[in-house]
Design an enzyme around this catalytic site. Structure first.
Site, mmCIF file in Angstrom:
data_model
loop_
_atom_site.group_PDB
_atom_site.id
_atom_site.type_symbol
_atom_site.label_atom_id
_atom_site.label_comp_id
_atom_site.label_asym_id
_atom_site.label_seq_id
_atom_site.Cartn_x
_atom_site.Cartn_y
_atom_site.Cartn_z
ATOM 1 N N LYS A 186 -93.039 78.754 94.681
ATOM 2 C CA LYS A 186 -92.469 77.960 95.763
ATOM 3 C C LYS A 186 -91.009 78.316 95.976
ATOM 4 C CE LYS A 186 -94.079 73.669 95.841
ATOM 5 N NZ LYS A 186 -94.187 72.360 95.166
ATOM 6 N N ARG A 200 -89.057 69.151 93.431
ATOM 7 C CA ARG A 200 -90.424 69.685 93.515
ATOM 8 C C ARG A 200 -90.706 70.668 92.392
ATOM 9 N NH1 ARG A 200 -90.293 72.429 99.352
ATOM 10 N NH2 ARG A 200 -92.543 72.095 99.290
ATOM 11 N N GLY A 212 -101.213 70.661 93.692
ATOM 12 C CA GLY A 212 -101.435 69.257 93.367
ATOM 13 C C GLY A 212 -101.439 68.918 91.885
ATOM 14 N N MET A 268 -98.953 69.375 89.589
ATOM 15 C CA MET A 268 -97.710 68.820 89.076
ATOM 16 C C MET A 268 -97.068 67.956 90.156
ATOM 17 S SD MET A 268 -96.386 71.956 86.821
ATOM 18 C CE MET A 268 -96.547 72.999 88.211
ATOM 19 N N ARG A 292 -97.049 80.266 101.248
ATOM 20 C CA ARG A 292 -97.703 80.999 100.159
ATOM 21 C C ARG A 292 -98.912 81.698 100.734
ATOM 22 N NH1 ARG A 292 -99.299 75.438 97.382
ATOM 23 N NH2 ARG A 292 -100.525 74.600 99.083
ATOM 24 N N HIS A 331 -124.154 78.901 76.175
ATOM 25 C CA HIS A 331 -125.425 79.617 76.333
ATOM 26 C C HIS A 331 -125.926 79.538 77.770
ATOM 27 C CE1 HIS A 331 -129.835 79.879 76.403
ATOM 28 N NE2 HIS A 331 -129.588 80.942 75.648
ATOM 29 N N SER A 355 -126.150 110.897 81.371
ATOM 30 C CA SER A 355 -126.044 109.548 81.916
ATOM 31 C C SER A 355 -126.007 108.593 80.729
ATOM 32 C CB SER A 355 -127.256 109.256 82.796
ATOM 33 O OG SER A 355 -127.254 107.888 83.159
ATOM 34 N N ASN A 377 -127.276 100.296 77.662
ATOM 35 C CA ASN A 377 -128.042 99.193 77.053
ATOM 36 C C ASN A 377 -128.483 99.601 75.654
ATOM 37 O OD1 ASN A 377 -127.770 97.886 79.449
ATOM 38 N ND2 ASN A 377 -129.885 98.193 80.122
ATOM 39 N N CYS A 410 -125.853 104.332 83.415
ATOM 40 C CA CYS A 410 -126.989 103.665 84.051
ATOM 41 C C CYS A 410 -127.413 102.412 83.313
ATOM 42 C CB CYS A 410 -128.161 104.623 84.205
ATOM 43 S SG CYS A 410 -128.850 105.162 82.638
ATOM 44 N N TYR A 470 -120.220 108.762 88.627
ATOM 45 C CA TYR A 470 -120.823 107.604 89.285
ATOM 46 C C TYR A 470 -121.130 106.517 88.267
ATOM 47 C CZ TYR A 470 -125.260 109.222 87.359
ATOM 48 O OH TYR A 470 -126.245 109.594 86.496
HETATM 49 P P1 ADP Z 1 -97.191 70.499 96.399
HETATM 50 O O1 ADP Z 1 -96.829 71.634 95.537
HETATM 51 O O2 ADP Z 1 -98.138 69.534 95.748
HETATM 52 O O3 ADP Z 1 -97.586 70.925 97.784
HETATM 53 P P2 ADP Z 1 -94.570 69.974 97.453
HETATM 54 O O4 ADP Z 1 -93.430 70.124 96.521
HETATM 55 O O5 ADP Z 1 -94.809 71.135 98.334
HETATM 56 O O6 ADP Z 1 -95.850 69.627 96.594
HETATM 57 O O7 ADP Z 1 -94.285 68.675 98.302
HETATM 58 C C1 ADP Z 1 -95.213 67.703 98.686
HETATM 59 C C2 ADP Z 1 -95.026 67.367 100.161
HETATM 60 O O8 ADP Z 1 -93.693 66.949 100.439
HETATM 61 C C3 ADP Z 1 -95.282 68.529 101.078
HETATM 62 O O9 ADP Z 1 -95.950 68.073 102.208
HETATM 63 C C4 ADP Z 1 -93.915 69.021 101.430
HETATM 64 O O10 ADP Z 1 -93.887 69.670 102.648
HETATM 65 C C5 ADP Z 1 -93.127 67.716 101.456
HETATM 66 N N1 ADP Z 1 -91.720 67.982 101.156
HETATM 67 C C6 ADP Z 1 -91.234 68.561 100.051
HETATM 68 N N2 ADP Z 1 -89.904 68.696 100.118
HETATM 69 C C7 ADP Z 1 -89.512 68.166 101.301
HETATM 70 C C8 ADP Z 1 -88.256 68.031 101.953
HETATM 71 N N3 ADP Z 1 -87.142 68.454 101.387
HETATM 72 N N4 ADP Z 1 -88.239 67.457 103.141
HETATM 73 C C9 ADP Z 1 -89.374 67.013 103.724
HETATM 74 N N5 ADP Z 1 -90.598 67.109 103.174
HETATM 75 C C10 ADP Z 1 -90.677 67.699 101.963
HETATM 76 MG MG MG Z 2 -96.641 72.067 98.909
#
Ligand code: ADP
Ligand code: MG
Ligand code: MG
Length: 878
Positions: free
Chosen positions: A25, A94, A103, A105, A337, A453, A766, A770, A834, A854
């Site tokens: 990020k 963040r 989602g 962390m 990303r 298994h 070849s 197996n 093979c 091959y």
């Molecule tokens: P995740 O990795 O779970 O997507 P983010 O760190 O990207 O978490 O942030 C969660 C939400 O908050 C996202 O929708 C992001 O765009 C929003 N957000 C994060 N930082 C800011 C900011 N500085 N201003 C406005 N919205 C923000």
């Molecule tokens: Mg995000």
């Protein structure tokens, strides 16, 4: 003097290639700032700081002055002051790891608010409602993430606020009501035993601490395990100036993919909400509107976004997943990303970007994984259909399975055997359940991991499997299972998605695999990038046609014995085996020869002009006779004097004679050709006759005749001479020109060790991996897989089952010796593989290192192998 380590990077100091240090990020926020995109000012605390945080008590104190200076620089850029009673700066804190863990962390928005700054914010924005909306969000998020207060009470109180105001949505709650809400939120925090920090600097410090800590939450750890993300990566912390999408109707927030993540179509694919903040879009409280509506709502913003989306795609040369916010008509980009996508989308986007000139062939190929190719070949659940997911387990074996629930392997075998679609549900499976597994559409287990298994076997069988769904409580006696309050009974319909781990109640419609033009083009591109060809193992004309359709460039293994198993041939084969004299044997062999010639004709025709490697008879002869107890039983019902009874007696006697203690190491392979040369002569005649007749008709034929289980030079020389002698006669007689080769399989350690001696007579090798794996380890595969191999994998004796993934240290070393020795005597000798490993990506990468010509695998695995060969050639898989 030692230079002080740098733990903080302003956005203007970083770049996209620094993701290990800055997290994905942060690196991308920095990159976007660098190329002039509208990113709010901010800075990053590095993943190295995260490492120090684990090692040192109170590490944050040691960088605190630097944090303050960084905030001061942000204040300057933003024109606001952190904690000030006029125009206060708010920030988001963040998380951001080197690889995306969506989602997993935590993030805190609107940090810096307290009873004073909230008033200042209201003042600065001229909007009290907005200020208190931000404040209530902040208190809830901070309490949840940093303090660990249960959020249920907040949600209840928020619902009451909506009720009091008589509105449906949060954004409609008026300022007065929000003020009361905030006051009550603080009470909730206090009653939970916490003191809510009012000092913004204290808030910041605790939030940074919480983000570092969130690396080690159980869900983050589980996610990393499943996705094989190293524990030691750690997370960076991003501190970003808040921009507000909740400031009125000229504001909003959204997420958008530059291409459809489900189909790959080159078209913006996203959603946004007017007057909203952050997670509102994904939280599902208000239904977001499609991005296309933005064009009407805010035309300038839309065209600016469109421009930036294109620019980001060109910059990263890949489809992007972008988060944005509009504050009073001004667009901000908050994240980008590489977008996660389905297999179909990955293929289409790769091919189209290749056409657009955005990426080259190698890059296009690298955008698709072998797993994704596999997914495309399995029947799939319609990605648009709604799923009633009752639990998620481990995605242990890809593909979709639909059927009625059965709890017993025998019952599964019986009902499945009759053609009914059943799904086997077990606490775990044992090797004794294999028959049930085989007859089921798929299997669900409550215990066991990705290498359990059930998982290993299901992958081997190509059966979808969801394993380790621990919350599923199975009652075998009652034949029911319960999960999350849902009880599923025997015979209820269940759908498994082995690619995602979803367990879905009911019968979902399945779609045919998509082998469309894009997929075809991607695989053709893979062929260009690859150094090795992909051939197929095919025993029948039908297999051969399928192999060609999947793009095989030859047949690497055609097993002739399968041809003898057909109902009309087995009796002739049996009579041949029972025959005591050479003359008797030849009578039967003559009959077989005609049949074999037809089969070879069919295969040669199907493979027009592509090489076909035919292996002469390999299994021990007793495999073609009925089992002795069956024969004895049949005898009981017959008149002992009858001719029929005499025949059976002779068969029993012959079966006893041929019985072996250890057939795997017994009288088989070229040993048959050595002792009964008439058998191999018959096969050679059938091959040459078919080939010469077709050549005469103008069909081009390339037969490669392969001698199995050679261990000595004597055998190789004798068998080569036998084949050449037959070939010379037939070719001369028919007057055509026919090129062919005689070679051997490398499937005994001795064959590898004396490969130079063999290469004097063998024109190709070849690797029959197996048998080579069996003979190198001294394992009989059938016994080992049932008895100890799965446990060995679990114990860590091997990382992977050596029958599925080539054992490089042992079997691989022998292959290398064979390759080197073979080439030393016969430079440029054709080398292939093979065994089943020929369809396994890691094993293919090893073959690429040995520069084999091959790899040959089952027709169904050809597409995976074609991609893998390309990925190996460009070092994407090693
Ligand atoms: P995740 O990795 O779970 O997507 P983010 O760190 O990207 O978490 O942030 C969660 C939400 O908050 C996202 O929708 C992001 O765009 C929003 N957000 C994060 N930082 C800011 C900011 N500085 N201003 C406005 N919205 C923000
Ligand atoms: Mg995000
Ligand atoms: Mg073999």
């Amino acid at each position: 003097m030692e230079q002080k380590k740098k733990y903080i990077y302003d956005f203007c100091e970083g770049s996209a290639d620094m993701r290990t240090l800055l997290g994905g990020k942060g690196a991308n926020l920095a990159e976007m700032s660098k190329i002039g995109l509208p990113v709010p000012p901010g800075f990053i605390i590095t993943t190295e700081a995260c490492h120090r945080y684990w090692e040192e008590e109170d590490f944050i104190s040691s960088i605190w002055d630097d944090v303050k200076e960084a905030v001061a620089r942000v204040e300057k850029l933003a024109g606001k002051k952190f904690g000030a009673s006029v125009n206060p700066l708010l920030v988001s804190v963040r998380s951001g790891a080197p690889v995306s863990m969506p989602g997993m962390m935590d993030t805190i928005l609107n940090l810096g608010l307290n009873d004073d700054t909230v008033k200042a914010l209201a003042e600065a924005a001229g909007d009290e409602r907005f200020a208190y909306d931000s404040y209530r969000r902040f208190i809830q998020m901070f309490s949840d993430v940093v303090l660990g207060v249960d959020i249920v009470k907040f949600e209840e109180r928020l619902a009451k606020a909506r009720e009091n105001a008589g509105v449906k949505a949060d954004y409609q709650i008026p300022a007065d009501e929000l003020k009361k809400l905030v006051a009550d939120y603080k009470v909730i925090v206090k009653e939970a035993g916490f003191e809510f920090p009012v000092d913004p600097w204290k808030q910041l410090r605790l939030a940074i601490d919480a983000v570092f800590r969130s690396w080690n939450t159980p869900r983050a750890i589980t996610y990393r395990k499943i996705n094989k993300i190293p524990e030691e990566y750690g997370t960076a912390v991003n501190i970003v100036t808040m921009v507000f999408g909740n400031l009125g109707d000229d504001c909003g927030t959204g997420v958008c993919f530059t291409r459809s993540p489900s189909t790959g179509e080159n078209k913006l694919f996203g959603e946004y909400l007017i007057n909203a903040q952050g997670e509102d879009v994904v939280a599902g409280i208000r239904t977001p509107v499609p991005i296309a509506a933005l064009e009407k709502d805010m035309p300038e913003v839309y065209s600016e976004f469109n421009r930036i989306a294109k620019l980001l795609e060109r910059h990263y040369r890949d489809a992007q997943d972008i988060e944005f916010t509009v504050e009073r008509g001004k667009l901000y980009i908050l994240q980008t990303r590489n977008g996660k996508r389905t297999a179909a989308a990955a293929v289409r986007a790769a091919v189209e970007m290749l056409h657009e000139g955005l990426i080259d062939e190698a890059t296009a190929v690298s955008r698709v994984s072998p797993d994704q190719v596999e997914q495309l070949l399995h029947p799939q659940i319609d990605p648009k259909a709604k799923r009633d997911v009752i639990v998620k387990g481990l995605p242990a074996s890809p593909g979709a399975a639909v059927g009625r629930v059965v709890f017993d392997a025998d019952e599964a075998a019986e009902r499945g055997g009759k053609g009914e679609a059943v799904v086997l549900v077990r606490p775990e499976t044992t090797p004794d359940d294999i028959h049930g597994l085989f007859a089921s559409q798929g299997v669900l287990t409550s215990h066991g991991g990705m290498t359990s298994h059930a998982a290993v076997v299901a992958r081997g069988l190509g059966k979808p499997c969801v394993s380790g769904a621990e919350s599923v409580k199975i009652d075998l006696a009652a034949e029911t299972f319960t999960v999350g309050g849902v009880t599923v009974k025997k015979d209820d319909y269940l759908t498994l998605d082995g690619s995602s781990g979803d367990v879905i109640l009911g019968k979902m419609e399945l779609m045919e695999p998509q082998f469309d033009d894009n997929f075809r083009e991607l695989l053709d591109t893979a062929d260009k990038v690859a150094k090795m060809q992909v051939w197929a193992n095919a025993d029948t004309p039908e297999d051969a046609r399928r192999a060609r359709a999947f793009g095989a460039k030859g047949i690497g293994l055609c097993r002739t014995e399968h041809m003898f198993m057909a109902a009309d041939r087995l009796p002739v084969m049996e009579a041949m085996v029972v025959a005591h004299t050479t003359e008797d044997r030849i009578v039967q062999l003559d009959k077989l020869e005609k049949m074999q010639e037809e089969d070879f004709t069919g295969i040669f025709e199907a493979m027009q002009g592509l090489p076909v490697t035919i292996r002469l008879l390999d299994p021990p002869l007793h495999e073609f006779l009925p089992k002795i107890p069956e024969l004895v039983k049949a005898l009981e019902t017959l008149d002992p004097e009858s001719a029929e009874a005499e025949k059976i007696k002779a068969t029993i006697a012959r079966a006893r004679e041929l019985h072996e203690q250890n057939p795997m190491l017994g009288f088989r392979g070229c040993r048959l050709g050595m002792i009964y040369p008439e058998i191999y002569e018959m096969q050679a005649r059938a091959i040459f006759n078919a080939a010469c007749k077709l050549t005469k008709k103008g069909v081009s034929v390339i037969p490669d005749i392969m001698i199995p289980l050679v261990g000595t030079q004597y055998e190789m020389k004798a068998m080569r001479e036998l084949v050449d002698r037959i070939g010379a006669g037939i070719i001369e007689e028919s007057g055509v020109k026919l090129e062919y080769m005689v070679g051997t399989m490398i499937e005994l350690p001795r064959a590898a060790l004396v490969a130079d001696q063999l290469a004097e007579y063998a024109q190709f090798f070849s690797c029959g991996t197996n048998d080579l794996t069996q003979t190198t380890f001294g394992y009989s595969r059938d016994d080992a897989e049932g008895k100890f191999l799965a446990q060995y994998v679990q114990m860590g004796v091997f990382k992977e089952n050596p029958f599925a993934q080539l054992d490089r240290d042992g079997v691989g070393a022998l292959m290398q010796i064979a390759a080197e020795k073979g080439r030393s005597v016969r430079p440029g000798i054709q080398l292939g593989i093979c065994g089943e490993h020929g369809g396994n990506p890691s094993s293919i990468a090893f073959c690429n290192k040995l520069a084999l010509n091959y790899v040959s695998c089952s027709p169904f695995r050809v597409p995976v192998a074609r991609l893998s060969a390309a990925l190996a050639a460009i070092g994407e898989i090693k």
